[in-house]
Design a protein around this motif. Structure first.
Motif, PDB file in Angstrom:
ATOM      1  N   UNK A 114       1.322  -1.646  -0.259  1.00 13.38           N
ATOM      2  CA  UNK A 114       0.126  -0.076   0.091  1.00 13.38           C
ATOM      3  C   UNK A 114       1.166   1.078   0.251  1.00 13.38           C
ATOM      4  N   UNK A 115       0.448   2.305  -1.226  1.00 10.61           N
ATOM      5  CA  UNK A 115       1.289   4.006  -0.635  1.00 10.61           C
ATOM      6  C   UNK A 115       0.737   4.454   0.442  1.00 10.61           C
ATOM      7  N   UNK A 116       1.278   4.087   1.279  1.00 14.46           N
ATOM      8  CA  UNK A 116       1.111   4.494   3.224  1.00 14.46           C
ATOM      9  C   UNK A 116       2.645   4.484   3.065  1.00 14.46           C
ATOM     10  N   UNK A 117       2.841   6.021   4.000  1.00 12.91           N
ATOM     11  CA  UNK A 117       4.817   5.850   4.344  1.00 12.91           C
ATOM     12  C   UNK A 117       4.443   4.474   5.706  1.00 12.91           C
ATOM     13  N   UNK A 118       4.139   4.042   6.701  1.00 12.54           N
ATOM     14  CA  UNK A 118       4.680   3.519   7.302  1.00 12.54           C
ATOM     15  C   UNK A 118       4.653   1.906   6.587  1.00 12.54           C
ATOM     16  N   UNK A 119       3.960   1.299   5.630  1.00 10.98           N
ATOM     17  CA  UNK A 119       4.252   0.402   5.572  1.00 10.98           C
ATOM     18  C   UNK A 119       4.719  -0.416   3.818  1.00 10.98           C
ATOM     19  N   UNK A 120       5.384   0.973   3.453  1.00  8.57           N
ATOM     20  CA  UNK A 120       6.403   1.139   2.922  1.00  8.57           C
ATOM     21  C   UNK A 120       7.512   1.144   3.331  1.00  8.57           C
ATOM     22  N   UNK A 121       7.427   1.892   4.499  1.00 12.70           N
ATOM     23  CA  UNK A 121       9.130   2.141   5.546  1.00 12.70           C
ATOM     24  C   UNK A 121       9.776   0.677   5.818  1.00 12.70           C
ATOM     25  N   UNK A 122       7.884   0.500   6.061  1.00  7.38           N
ATOM     26  CA  UNK A 122       8.560  -1.203   6.975  1.00  7.38           C
ATOM     27  C   UNK A 122       9.306  -2.057   6.251  1.00  7.38           C
ATOM     28  N   UNK A 123       9.082  -2.687   4.830  1.00  6.13           N
ATOM     29  CA  UNK A 123      10.430  -3.097   4.062  1.00  6.13           C
ATOM     30  C   UNK A 123      12.443  -2.726   3.737  1.00  6.13           C
ATOM     31  N   UNK A 124      12.969  -3.523   4.537  1.00  5.82           N
ATOM     32  CA  UNK A 124      14.650  -2.526   3.843  1.00  5.82           C
ATOM     33  C   UNK A 124      14.425  -2.950   2.529  1.00  5.82           C
ATOM     34  N   UNK A 125      14.930  -0.984   2.468  1.00  2.00           N
ATOM     35  CA  UNK A 125      15.240  -1.303   0.639  1.00  2.00           C
ATOM     36  C   UNK A 125      16.095  -0.490   0.646  1.00  2.00           C
ATOM     37  N   UNK A 126      16.574  -0.410  -0.447  1.00  4.80           N
ATOM     38  CA  UNK A 126      18.212  -0.791  -0.957  1.00  4.80           C
ATOM     39  C   UNK A 126      18.439   0.717  -0.463  1.00  4.80           C
ATOM     40  N   UNK A 127      19.233   1.274   0.689  1.00  6.31           N
ATOM     41  CA  UNK A 127      19.166   2.832   1.066  1.00  6.31           C
ATOM     42  C   UNK A 127      19.209   4.076  -0.014  1.00  6.31           C
TER      43      UNK A 127
END
Length: 141
Positions: A114-127
């Motif tokens: 989902x395009x929500x900051x907390x949902x996207x932020x929960x994944x370990x993205x490449x820096x």
């Protein structure tokens, strides 16, 4: 490529360009130092390809989908978003035009988030992708 500069292209694939509510995240399985981290799919262009042509080809190779590109997610420089030294990525919003996304190359899992900051932020993205994810989120609101 001027002076060894690498232009990379990436797609922020959303479920709908008209009404985006989810972003497709791809989990890297290679190279080893990025394995398990999430990113937007894409890659490098071939000689003679435009950035848009390269991106459509990369999405077909990596995910097995034909894509429709939307607006570019403008980065801080003309070359886009900074990556490693000597490389930058231009990113476009995109949607799947045909096919079902599958992790065919360099990825072991795909996930619609989902395009929500907390949902996207929960994944370990490449820096390098963190600022891009934030810009995508801002651009679709």
């Amino acid at each position: 490529m001027e002076n060894g500069f690498k232009q990379v292209v990436g797609a922020a694939i959303v479920d709908s360009l008209a009404r985006p509510s989810r972003l497709l995240a791809a989990r890297r399985c290679a190279p080893e130092h990025y394995a398990g981290m999430w990113e937007s799919p894409g890659g490098r262009g071939e000689p003679g390809e435009s950035c848009e042509e390269a991106l459509r080809r990369e999405l077909l190779e990596e995910l097995g989908v034909d894509s429709r590109l939307g607006a570019e997610v403008a980065g801080p420089s003309q070359q886009g978003w900074p990556l490693a030294a000597g490389a930058a990525m231009r990113v476009w919003l995109a949607e799947v035009a045909a096919g079902e996304p599958l992790p065919l190359e360099d990825h072991d899992e795909l996930r619609w988030v989902p395009l929500e900051a907390e949902k996207l932020g929960a994944l370990p993205w490449i820096p390098a992708d963190l600022a891009i994810v934030a810009a995508v989120l801002a651009s679709v609101r």
